[in-house]
Design a protein around this motif. Structure first.
Motif, PDB file in Angstrom:
ATOM      1  N   THR A   1      12.821  14.031  -8.980  1.00 29.32           N
ATOM      2  CA  THR A   1      11.705  14.045  -9.935  1.00 29.32           C
ATOM      3  C   THR A   1      10.975  12.707  -9.922  1.00 29.32           C
ATOM      4  O   THR A   1       9.734  12.671  -9.889  1.00 29.32           O
ATOM      5  N   ALA A   2      11.729  11.607  -9.942  1.00 27.30           N
ATOM      6  CA  ALA A   2      11.120  10.279  -9.920  1.00 27.30           C
ATOM      7  C   ALA A   2      10.357  10.046  -8.618  1.00 27.30           C
ATOM      8  O   ALA A   2       9.250   9.453  -8.607  1.00 27.30           O
ATOM      9  N   LEU A   3      10.896  10.521  -7.488  1.00 35.50           N
ATOM     10  CA  LEU A   3      10.219  10.365  -6.203  1.00 35.50           C
ATOM     11  C   LEU A   3       8.941  11.207  -6.144  1.00 35.50           C
ATOM     12  O   LEU A   3       7.932  10.772  -5.572  1.00 35.50           O
ATOM     13  N   GLU A   4       8.986  12.407  -6.693  1.00 36.01           N
ATOM     14  CA  GLU A   4       7.795  13.267  -6.715  1.00 36.01           C
ATOM     15  C   GLU A   4       6.682  12.589  -7.518  1.00 36.01           C
ATOM     16  O   GLU A   4       5.523  12.617  -7.105  1.00 36.01           O
ATOM     17  N   GLN A   5       7.031  11.988  -8.652  1.00 39.44           N
ATOM     18  CA  GLN A   5       6.028  11.280  -9.455  1.00 39.44           C
ATOM     19  C   GLN A   5       5.483  10.071  -8.705  1.00 39.44           C
ATOM     20  O   GLN A   5       4.282   9.795  -8.738  1.00 39.44           O
ATOM     21  N   LEU A   6       6.337   9.360  -8.003  1.00 37.96           N
ATOM     22  CA  LEU A   6       5.909   8.171  -7.270  1.00 37.96           C
ATOM     23  C   LEU A   6       5.019   8.531  -6.080  1.00 37.96           C
ATOM     24  O   LEU A   6       4.058   7.823  -5.786  1.00 37.96           O
ATOM     25  N   ALA A   7       5.325   9.634  -5.423  1.00 37.45           N
ATOM     26  CA  ALA A   7       4.593  10.028  -4.205  1.00 37.45           C
ATOM     27  C   ALA A   7       3.225  10.614  -4.508  1.00 37.45           C
ATOM     28  O   ALA A   7       2.418  10.777  -3.591  1.00 37.45           O
ATOM     29  N   LYS A   8       2.923  10.938  -5.783  1.00 39.34           N
ATOM     30  CA  LYS A   8       1.615  11.541  -6.139  1.00 39.34           C
ATOM     31  C   LYS A   8       0.475  10.626  -5.821  1.00 39.34           C
ATOM     32  O   LYS A   8       0.452   9.468  -5.953  1.00 39.34           O
TER      33      LYS A   8
ATOM     34  N   GLY B   1       0.805  -1.224   0.000  1.00 43.97           N
ATOM     35  CA  GLY B   1       0.000   0.000   0.000  1.00 43.97           C
ATOM     36  C   GLY B   1       0.835   1.269   0.000  1.00 43.97           C
ATOM     37  O   GLY B   1       0.319   2.357  -0.234  1.00 43.97           O
ATOM     38  N   THR B   2       2.109   1.139   0.281  1.00 45.53           N
ATOM     39  CA  THR B   2       3.005   2.297   0.299  1.00 45.53           C
ATOM     40  C   THR B   2       3.982   2.189  -0.868  1.00 45.53           C
ATOM     41  O   THR B   2       4.595   1.132  -1.056  1.00 45.53           O
ATOM     42  N   PRO B   3       4.125   3.257  -1.666  1.00 44.01           N
ATOM     43  CA  PRO B   3       5.117   3.219  -2.741  1.00 44.01           C
ATOM     44  C   PRO B   3       6.504   2.892  -2.184  1.00 44.01           C
ATOM     45  O   PRO B   3       6.847   3.284  -1.064  1.00 44.01           O
ATOM     46  N   THR B   4       7.283   2.172  -2.983  1.00 44.78           N
ATOM     47  CA  THR B   4       8.587   1.684  -2.516  1.00 44.78           C
ATOM     48  C   THR B   4       9.660   1.923  -3.566  1.00 44.78           C
ATOM     49  O   THR B   4       9.425   1.722  -4.753  1.00 44.78           O
TER      50      THR B   4
END
Length: 156
Positions: free
Chosen positions: A149-156, A66-69
């Motif tokens: 940038t990749a983390l920002e996209q993943l955290a959306k 349930g949490t992005p990794t």
């Protein structure tokens, strides 16, 4: 007689020294025991904390919980892997509430199997959404900006 007195006095001194050496000092024993118990407790505690921290860091079973990794495919002997880890460490502090960070150590069987399953080599970051689907991959030493940038996209 003076000679006899001296011999007796010397003999008594020697006897007193032996008795002093033999006297058991409970206070010193308790102090030393207390010190060693505390020392052993600190050593065992440090080992347990370190061991538990490593288990959490390398626990890849949480992917899809349930949490992005983000998983770094890592070889601690590789300079490029250490450089990528450093860049990731500098950026990930801003995302620790939304994203979990794990490491697949390719020198360990589980880590090597994980990298092989995902068909990637070391010096790689894999991004998984909360359902465990791989949504992005960064290969090579990625810059802090690329990682952010990749983390920002993943955290959306």
């Amino acid at each position: 007689m003076t000679n006899k007195k001296k011999k007796t006095t010397q003999a008594q001194k020697n006897k007193n020294k032996v008795q002093k050496k033999r006297a058991f000092n409970w206070k010193k024993l308790i102090q030393k025991s207390f010190f060693y118990v505390i020392l052993c407790t600190l050593i065992v505690g440090t080992f347990l904390i370190y061991s538990n921290t490593n288990k959490i860091k390398y626990d890849l079973s949480v992917i899809g919980n349930g949490t992005p990794t983000v998983v770094q495919i890592h070889d601690h002997n590789c300079q490029l892997c250490r450089q990528l880890k450093s860049n990731l460490d500098d950026v990930k502090t801003d995302f620790t509430e939304e994203v979990q960070f794990k490491t697949a150590n390719i020198l360990a069987k589980k880590g090597a199997n994980f990298a092989q399953k995902h068909n990637v080599a070391h010096v790689t970051l894999l991004f998984f959404n909360g359902q465990g689907k791989r949504v992005n991959t960064l290969q090579g030493v990625s810059s802090k900006d690329e990682i952010r940038t990749a983390l920002e996209q993943l955290a959306k």
